[in-house]
Motif scaffolding. Structure first.
Motif, PDB file in Angstrom:
ATOM      1  N   HIS A 233       0.839  -1.208   0.000  1.00  0.00           N
ATOM      2  CA  HIS A 233       0.000   0.000   0.000  1.00  0.00           C
ATOM      3  C   HIS A 233       0.863   1.244   0.000  1.00  0.00           C
ATOM      4  O   HIS A 233       0.512   2.269  -0.589  1.00  0.00           O
ATOM      5  N   VAL A 510      -6.868 -11.084   1.786  1.00  0.00           N
ATOM      6  CA  VAL A 510      -7.531 -11.121   0.470  1.00  0.00           C
ATOM      7  C   VAL A 510      -8.218  -9.787   0.178  1.00  0.00           C
ATOM      8  O   VAL A 510      -8.115  -9.264  -0.926  1.00  0.00           O
ATOM      9  N   ILE A 511      -8.911  -9.245   1.166  1.00  0.00           N
ATOM     10  CA  ILE A 511      -9.711  -8.040   0.927  1.00  0.00           C
ATOM     11  C   ILE A 511      -8.869  -6.780   0.978  1.00  0.00           C
ATOM     12  O   ILE A 511      -9.006  -5.894   0.133  1.00  0.00           O
ATOM     13  N   PHE A 512      -7.980  -6.679   1.936  1.00  0.00           N
ATOM     14  CA  PHE A 512      -7.228  -5.434   2.130  1.00  0.00           C
ATOM     15  C   PHE A 512      -5.850  -5.431   1.476  1.00  0.00           C
ATOM     16  O   PHE A 512      -5.150  -4.426   1.532  1.00  0.00           O
ATOM     17  N   GLY A 513      -5.473  -6.530   0.851  1.00  0.00           N
ATOM     18  CA  GLY A 513      -4.167  -6.568   0.194  1.00  0.00           C
ATOM     19  C   GLY A 513      -4.115  -5.640  -1.006  1.00  0.00           C
ATOM     20  O   GLY A 513      -5.114  -5.452  -1.708  1.00  0.00           O
ATOM     21  N   TYR A 515      -3.213  -5.626  -4.208  1.00  0.00           N
ATOM     22  CA  TYR A 515      -2.874  -6.436  -5.384  1.00  0.00           C
ATOM     23  C   TYR A 515      -4.015  -6.312  -6.375  1.00  0.00           C
ATOM     24  O   TYR A 515      -5.100  -5.853  -6.048  1.00  0.00           O
ATOM     25  N   GLY A 516      -3.742  -6.738  -7.596  1.00  0.00           N
ATOM     26  CA  GLY A 516      -4.808  -6.809  -8.578  1.00  0.00           C
ATOM     27  C   GLY A 516      -5.154  -5.462  -9.176  1.00  0.00           C
ATOM     28  O   GLY A 516      -4.343  -4.547  -9.228  1.00  0.00           O
TER      29      GLY A 516
ATOM     30  N   ARG B 131      -5.895  -6.826 -14.875  1.00  0.00           N
ATOM     31  CA  ARG B 131      -4.686  -6.024 -14.833  1.00  0.00           C
ATOM     32  C   ARG B 131      -3.696  -6.515 -15.885  1.00  0.00           C
ATOM     33  O   ARG B 131      -3.091  -5.737 -16.594  1.00  0.00           O
ATOM     34  N   GLU B 142      -9.798 -15.395 -10.997  1.00  0.00           N
ATOM     35  CA  GLU B 142     -10.626 -14.218 -10.683  1.00  0.00           C
ATOM     36  C   GLU B 142     -12.022 -14.353 -11.264  1.00  0.00           C
ATOM     37  O   GLU B 142     -12.981 -13.826 -10.701  1.00  0.00           O
ATOM     38  N   LEU B 147     -14.269 -12.479  -5.831  1.00  0.00           N
ATOM     39  CA  LEU B 147     -13.813 -11.760  -4.631  1.00  0.00           C
ATOM     40  C   LEU B 147     -12.398 -11.225  -4.850  1.00  0.00           C
ATOM     41  O   LEU B 147     -12.056 -10.120  -4.418  1.00  0.00           O
ATOM     42  N   PHE B 148     -11.548 -12.000  -5.547  1.00  0.00           N
ATOM     43  CA  PHE B 148     -10.177 -11.559  -5.786  1.00  0.00           C
ATOM     44  C   PHE B 148     -10.127 -10.405  -6.779  1.00  0.00           C
ATOM     45  O   PHE B 148      -9.245  -9.566  -6.726  1.00  0.00           O
ATOM     46  N   HIS B 151     -11.954  -7.221  -4.832  1.00  0.00           N
ATOM     47  CA  HIS B 151     -11.733  -7.224  -3.378  1.00  0.00           C
ATOM     48  C   HIS B 151     -11.705  -5.825  -2.777  1.00  0.00           C
ATOM     49  O   HIS B 151     -11.785  -5.686  -1.559  1.00  0.00           O
ATOM     50  N   PHE B 153     -14.031  -3.735  -2.959  1.00  0.00           N
ATOM     51  CA  PHE B 153     -15.430  -3.306  -2.943  1.00  0.00           C
ATOM     52  C   PHE B 153     -15.728  -2.382  -1.766  1.00  0.00           C
ATOM     53  O   PHE B 153     -16.572  -1.492  -1.863  1.00  0.00           O
ATOM     54  N   TYR B 154     -15.000  -2.558  -0.647  1.00  0.00           N
ATOM     55  CA  TYR B 154     -15.278  -1.774   0.557  1.00  0.00           C
ATOM     56  C   TYR B 154     -14.975  -0.289   0.340  1.00  0.00           C
ATOM     57  O   TYR B 154     -15.464   0.571   1.067  1.00  0.00           O
TER      58      TYR B 154
END
Lengths: 529, 325
Positions: A233, A510-513, A515-516, B131, B142, B147-148, B151, B153-154
C-alpha cells in the motif's frame, strides 16, 4: 503445444513469494510431491522444485548457483584431502588449505563483482577521469544478474570457510550441498544460512506433518499480511515522495518514515513467507528479524535487522580482522599509550569499517548504499565512544536503562537514526539525499505535507488500512518482545474458534491486500540484491 | 479405529479447513460480485454511475466518454453556454474501454443521449477487465472467485466529507464530469503528427469492446462519434491510421474527428493550451476544442437548444456559478 504449455505455466506460476501462485499452487504441489515420494527421493523433489523456481526467474543463469556449489564442493574436498595428508607438515597443510579457501572465495567474489559491479566501477572511473580532465570511456556491459546471487555467494563462502575452520566436515554428497545453495524459499531474499544449520534437515527426506504445514502456513499468512496489506500500500506513496524529493522538508520526513515502514514490512514479511515455507518441510531457517525497533541503539538494531547478514559479517570479517595479529598488536599499542577505553574503541575500528563497507557494497552498486554503510559505521563508533559517558549521566540523574524516560529517549534516537539512513538508502543519489536531509532544517512546512496527502496514491481507505495494519504489527511485536507465546495461547482455543480466527486473517489479506486491479505490482525490495 | 482417527485427525482438520475456506470465498464472491459485466476499476465505475444518477432523468443529450483526455478536453458547461446542448462527461483517469462500456450501459438506463462522443486514447490503453490479460491462470481464478477481482469493494463506502473531495464527485453536479485546470506547462516538441510513428493497431480486446459500444449506441438510438482530443505526447499518425482503418473495415457509419489534424484550424497553441507538457488540454485548450466540437455536433445532429427553457434553469445557474463561459 509444448511452447503453449510453457507459456501457460510461466503466465500462471509467476512466481514471487507474495503472488498467489506461490502459497496456493507452487508450495502445496511441491509439498504433495515431496510427501508422495519415498523418503530417499524427497530431497530430489526439493532440488527439482528449487531449480525450476530459479529457472522461472533467471532461466539459463541457473548455471551460476550450480557453479557456486561445484566450486564450494571442490574446495571443501580439496581442503579435506590436504588436511588428511599427514605427509605434509601441519603449517604447510594450513597454508595450502588457506590458498584453496582463498581461491574459492576469490572466484566467487570475482564473479559477483564482474556481474554486479563492473559497470559501477567503470562509470566511477569515467567520473574520476572527467574530474581530472581525462577521457576514459566505458561501454556498459549490462550483465544479466542471476536472482539471489548476493545471497548464495555468501552462503558458499561461509561453507568453505567453515570447512577450513573445521567447524564442519567437507560435504561428500554434492546433491546435499547443491540443495543447500538453491533451496527455493531462501533463494531470493535469504536468510543467509549456515550449512550445519539446515543441510541435514533439507536432505533427510523426513515426512512433513500436519503441524508443520499448519505452522508454516500461519507464518506465511503473517508475512503476506505485512507485505500485501502494509508494504505494498505504501509503495506508490514512497515512489511519489522520492520522485518529488526537492519540494519540502516535511515531505522528506514523510518519505523517510514511509520508506522505512515499507522496507521493514516488505523484507520482514517476505522472510516470514520464506521461513514459513521452510517450516512446512520441517526445515527451520534462521530468523532474520527480531523486533528491530525495540533495539537500544544502532548496534543493537543491527543485531535485530537482517540478522543473518550481520552474523555473516561478524563471523567472516569482524572476528577474523579483529583477531588478526597485526590488528591485535595495534590495539595493544593504542591501549598502552592512550588507556583501556581508547583500546576498546580502536580495536574494532578497522573491522567495523570493513564490515560496514561490505554491508553497503553488498546491497548493490550504488554510492547511496556505500554511504549507508559508512553512515552506520560512523554512528556505531560514536555510540561506542559516548555509551560510557551516557551511562554516567544516567547515574547522575538517578535513572536506569530500564526507566521509561531512557527507553523513550533511546527509541526516538534510534528511530531518527534509522529513518535518516533509510532516506539516503532510497534516494536516487547522495546529492538528493543530502538535499532532502537539509530541507528538514531549512524548508520545513507541515501544511505542505497536509496539502499533498491526497496526492500520494493513497486514498481514505488505504491510510486506514495501513494504520490498522501497523497497529496490529506493533501489538504482535510487543508480545513477541515480551516472550508472550502467541501461537500456544491460540492453540488453547476450541477448534471452531481457531478456524474462525484464521478465516478472518486470510480474508483480511484477500480483501485489504494491495494487489490486482488498481494496484501496480510492488516487487520485493530485497530480491534485487 | 480410534487410533486411526487420532493419527489423521489433524490432516482431516486441515482438509475441513481448506474446504471451509473455499466455501467462504465462493459465498463472498457471490455476495460482492457486481450485477454488471466484468469491469476493471469497479470503484471508479461506481463513482461515475452514482454521480450521473444525480442528473435528472432524460435530461442529457450528449455524453462524452473516455479517459483523462476526455475529461480534460470536453466541457459540458461550455457546450450548454454556447449551444444550449446538455451533456455529461463520463471520462475517468486511465479508464479502460471495458469500463467505458459499463458506464455507458448504466447511463443509457436513465438517459437517452442522441450522441455519444468517445475519445480514442482509451482504445490504445489496455482494455481488458484484468490487470494483466496475459496472466491466464490468475484471470481464470478471478473469474471463478470474483472476490479476488473486486476485493476493493469496501472502498465504495466512504464518509461524505471524504467523498466530497473526490475528483469525480466534487463539483460533478456543476461541471458535469469536466475537470478544469488552468496550469500551463508548454509542449516544446515538434509536429508530432507528421513524424512517422511505428505501425500500431487497436488491440483485439478493445476492438471487441468497441463493437459492443457501437451495438449499445444503435440499440439506444444514439449516434457514436469517435474524437481524438489534442495530445502531443499520446497521439500520433499511426494511431490515427489504426482508427481510420478499423472504422473503414468494420463501422463506416461511425464518424471520426481527429482534432490533432486540425490544430491550426482551431488555434491550439502548445505554449499555452496544455497543463502537462502536451499530454492533456488545460482550460484554455479545452475552450478551443469545445468551440469546434460544439459547432460540429450542432451542425450534424439534431440537438435541442435548451437555453431559455425553464426546465433547464439549473444549467444556467451552473454556467453562472462556474464563471468560465
Amino acid at each position: 503445444m509444448l511452447e503453449n504449455f510453457i507459456t501457460f505455466l510461466k503466465s500462471g506460476i509467476g512466481v514471487s513469494y507474495a503472488m498467489w501462485q506461490y502459497p496456493v499452487l507452487f508450495l502445496p504441489v511441491t509439498l504433495l510431491l515431496y510427501q508422495l515420494f519415498p523418503q530417499r527421493f524427497r530431497r530430489y523433489v526439493l532440488l527439482a522444485a528449487s531449480l525450476l523456481f530459479f529457472a522461472f526467474f533467471s532461466g539459463i543463469l541457473i548455471v551460476f548457483p550450480i557453479a557456486a556449489s561445484l566450486i564450494s564442493y571442490a574446495a571443501g574436498r580439496i581442503m579435506e584431502n590436504i588436511a588428511g595428508n599427514k605427509e605434509i607438515k601441519r603449517k604447510e597443510r594450513t597454508r595450502r588449505r588457506k590458498r584453496v579457501l582463498a581461491a574459492g572465495i576469490i572466484i566467487l567474489l570475482a564473479t559477483l563483482a564482474v556481474i554486479k559491479y563492473s559497470d559501477f566501477a567503470g562509470l566511477t572511473l569515467v567520473r574520476i577521469s572527467h574530474i581530472f580532465h581525462g577521457n576514459f570511456q566505458w561501454n556498459l556491459l549490462d550483465w544479466a544478474v542471476p536472482v539471489g546471487i548476493s545471497y548464495f555467494t555468501l552462503e558458499a563462502i561461509a561453507y568453505m570457510t567453515d570447512v577450513f575452520r573445521d567447524d564442519i566436515k567437507a560435504e561428500h554428497d554434492f546433491i546435499k550441498l547443491l540443495l543447500f545453495i538453491v533451496f527455493f524459499p531462501k533463494l531470493m531474499e535469504g536468510p543467509i544460512s549456515r550449512y550445519n544449520e539446515i543441510a541435514d534437515d533439507l536432505s533427510s527426506g523426513r515426512a512433513t506433518t500436519a503441524d508443520n504445514v499448519a505452522n508454516g502456513y500461519q507464518r506465511i499468512l503473517w508475512g503476506l499480511f505485512k507485505k500485501l496489506v502494509i508494504a505494498d500500500h505504501l509503495a506508490p506513496a514512497v515512489d511519489i515522495l522520492f520522485q518529488n524529493n526537492i519540494m519540502d522538508g516535511s515531505l522528506s520526513v514523510a518519505a523517510a518514515i514511509l520508506f522505512t515502514i515499507q522496507e521493514y514490512m516488505d523484507f520482514s514479511g517476505t522472510i516470514d513467507i520464506v521461513i514459513g515455507s521452510g517450516i512446512t518441510f520441517g526445515v527451520h531457517l534462521t530468523e532474520n528479524f527480531r523486533q528491530p525497533f525495540f533495539a537500544k541503539n544502532a548496534s543493537d538494531f543491527w543485531h535485530r535487522w537482517h540478522i543473518t547478514l550481520g552474523t555473516f559479517f561478524r563471523d567472516y570479517i569482524f572476528y577474523p580482522v579483529t583477531l588478526a595479529k597485526p590488528v591485535m598488536k595495534f590495539t595493544k599499542k593504542v591501549r598502552d599509550k592512550f588507556g583501556k577505553f581508547a583500546g576498546t574503541i580502536a580495536a574494532p575500528m578497522l573491522a567495523l569499517f570493513l564490515v560496514w563497507l561490505s554491508n553497503g557494497l553488498w546491497h548493490g552498486p550504488r554510492w547511496t548504499y556505500i554511504f549507508y554503510g559508512m553512515y552506520y559505521f560512523v554512528l556505531i563508533e560514536l555510540e561506542n565512544i559516548f555509551e560510557e559517558p551516557f551511562l554516567g549521566v544516567l547515574k547522575k540523574l538517578k535513572l536506569t536503562e530500564e526507566s521509561i524516560t531512557v527507553r523513550v529517549f533511546r527509541f526516538i534516537k534510534l528511530f531518527i537514526i534509522v529513518i535518516i539512513g533509510e532516506m539516503f538508502f532510497r534516494a536516487d543519489n547522495i546529492a538528493i539525499g543530502v538535499k532532502m536531509f537539509m530541507q528538514i532544517f531549512t524548508n520545513f512546512h507541515l501544511n505542505v505535507l497536509a496539502e499533498n496527502a491526497g496526492f500520494l496514491g493513497l486514498d481514505f481507505w488505504d491510510y486506514w488500512t495501513v494504520a490498522a495494519g501497523m497497529l496490529l504489527v506493533i501489538a504482535v511485536s510487543v508480545l513477541k518482545e515480551r516472550g508472550y507465546p502467541i501461537r500456544t495461547k491460540l492453540m488453547a482455543y476450541p477448534i471452531a474458534a481457531r478456524f474462525a480466527f484464521w478465516y478472518v486473517c486470510i480474508l483480511a489479506v484477500v480483501i485489504f491486500g494491495a494487489y490486482g486491479n488498481g494496484y501496480d505490482a510492488a516487487g520485493m525490495i530485497y530480491a534485487k540484491f | 479405529m480410534k487410533s486411526y482417527f487420532e493419527k489423521y485427525k489433524k490432516t482431516v482438520h486441515g482438509i475441513i479447513f481448506v474446504g471451509g475456506l473455499f466455501a467462504l470465498l465462493i459465498i463472498l464472491s457471490l455476495v460482492i460480485k457486481p450485477k454488471s459485466g466484468e469491469v476493471y476499476d469497479i470503484n471508479t465505475v461506481q463513482m461515475k454511475c452514482e454521480a450521473t444518477a444525480k442528473e435528472r432523468a432524460e435530461s442529457i443529450d450528449v455524453a462524452f466518454a473516455g479517459n483523462s483526455e476526455s475529461y480534460r478536453a470536453f466541457s459540458p458547461l461550455q457546450l450548454y453556454a454556447q449551444k444550449g446542448v446538455t451533456s455529461y462527461n463520463l471520462g475517468a483517469s486511465a479508464l479502460r474501454v471495458c469500463d467505458c462500456r459499463e458506464i455507458l450501459g448504466n447511463f443509457f438506463k436513465q438517459q437517452s443521449p442522441k450522441v455519444i462522443v468517445l475519445e480514442t486514447d482509451t482504445l490504445f490503453e489496455e482494455g481488458s477487465p484484468y490487470r494483466d490479460p496475459d496472466a491466464h491462470l490468475t484471470n481464470k481464478v478471478e473469474k471463478k472467485l470474483p472476490l479476488f477481482h473486486y476485493h476493493t469493494f469496501y472502498k465504495r463506502w466512504i464518509p461524505e466529507s471524504v467523498k466530497e473531495k473526490d475528483m469525480y464527485w466534487k463539483d460533478a453536479s456543476v461541471f458535469k464530469g469536466f475537470l478544469a485546470e488552468t496550469a500551463v506547462r508548454p509542449y516544446e516538441g515538434g509536429d508530432y503528427m507528421s513524424v512517422e510513428a511505428p505501425k500500431t493497431k487497436i488491440r483485439e480486446t478493445n476492438r471487441n469492446v468497441l463493437k459492443d459500444i457501437i451495438k449499445l449506441c444503435e440499440k439506444n438510438s444514439a449516434s457514436l462519434v469517435l474524437v481524438s482530443a489534442p495530445s502531443a505526447t499520446n497521439w500520433n499518425s499511426a494511431k490515427h491510421a489504426a482508427v481510420v482503418k478499423w472504422l473503414d473495415e468494420n463501422a463506416p457509419q461511425v464518424a471520426y474527428l481527429d482534432i490533432n489534424e486540425k490544430l491550426d484550424e482551431i488555434g491550439i497553441d502548445w505554449a499555452n493550451d496544455t497543463m502537462d507538457g502536451g499530454n492533456h488540454m488545460n482550460l484554455y485548450g479545452s475552450k478551443k476544442v469545445m468551440d469546434y466540437i460544439g459547432d460540429y455536433l450542432t451542425e450534424n445532429y439534431a440537438l435541442a437548444d435548451h437555453r431559455n427553457d425553464s426546465n433547464y434553469k439549473d444549467w444556467e445557474d451552473n454556467v453562472r456559478k462556474a464563471g468560465l463561459y
